[in-house]
Motif scaffolding. Structure first.
Motif, short mmCIF file in Angstrom:
data_model
loop_
_atom_site.label_atom_id
_atom_site.label_comp_id
_atom_site.label_asym_id
_atom_site.label_seq_id
_atom_site.Cartn_x
_atom_site.Cartn_y
_atom_site.Cartn_z
N THR A 25 -8.89 -3.26 -1.05
CA THR A 25 -7.18 -3.69 -1.80
C THR A 25 -6.66 -2.78 -1.94
N ALA A 26 -7.28 -1.37 -2.62
CA ALA A 26 -6.76 -0.05 -3.60
C ALA A 26 -5.93 0.41 -2.70
N GLY A 27 -6.87 0.60 -1.61
CA GLY A 27 -6.70 1.75 0.08
C GLY A 27 -4.75 0.74 0.39
N PHE A 28 -4.98 -0.59 0.56
CA PHE A 28 -4.01 -1.36 1.28
C PHE A 28 -2.69 -0.99 0.22
N LYS A 32 0.88 1.43 0.02
CA LYS A 32 2.24 0.83 -0.28
C LYS A 32 2.77 1.39 -1.41
N GLU A 33 2.48 1.97 -2.16
CA GLU A 33 3.13 2.88 -3.38
C GLU A 33 3.39 3.62 -2.47
N MET A 34 2.73 4.64 -1.02
CA MET A 34 3.17 5.78 -0.54
C MET A 34 4.49 5.15 0.19
N GLN A 40 1.97 1.94 9.55
CA GLN A 40 1.52 3.19 9.07
C GLN A 40 -0.04 2.80 8.08
N ILE A 41 -0.03 1.53 7.71
CA ILE A 41 -0.81 0.59 6.56
C ILE A 41 -1.58 0.53 7.96
#
Length: 110
Positions: A25-28, A32-34, A40-41
């Motif tokens: 979840t943190a990675g996802f 998204k914030e990037m 890419q996600i």
């Protein structure tokens, strides 16, 4: 939805599942914030999985993990599929940010 996708059925009672849920979840949300595109996600989530496998299954050292991730990110940037699709998913700056993010997560997991 994330827990369902990851097939985490004991999220409320399993510390291992809770940690996995947090990791993905943190990675996802970071991706998204990037402002990564959906493709890419997807590639980034694959890298998260690759990093976790290196740690849990292959039992690589932190240094070896970072080298493997750098190769994976570079490989994604430099490889083209045989069908002519371009796999240049990440810019050099995005690749560096990904390595930094994964390295910081490794320090947490390791």
């Amino acid at each position: 939805k994330m827990a369902e996708f990851l097939n985490l059925t004991q999220l409320k009672t399993s510390l291992k599942e809770t940690i996995l849920f947090d990791y993905y979840t943190a990675g996802f949300w970071w991706a998204k914030e990037m402002n990564f595109s959906l493709i890419q996600i997807s590639g980034f989530m694959g890298l998260l999985n690759f990093a976790l496998e290196n740690l849990s299954i292959r039992r690589m050292t932190l240094g070896d993990n970072v080298k493997e991730l750098e190769r994976a990110v570079t490989g994604i940037r430099e490889t083209e599929s045989e069908e002519g699709g371009d796999l240049n998913l990440f810019s050099i700056d995005q690749g560096k940010a990904i390595i930094d993010f994964l390295f910081s997560r490794y320090l947490f997991l390791h």
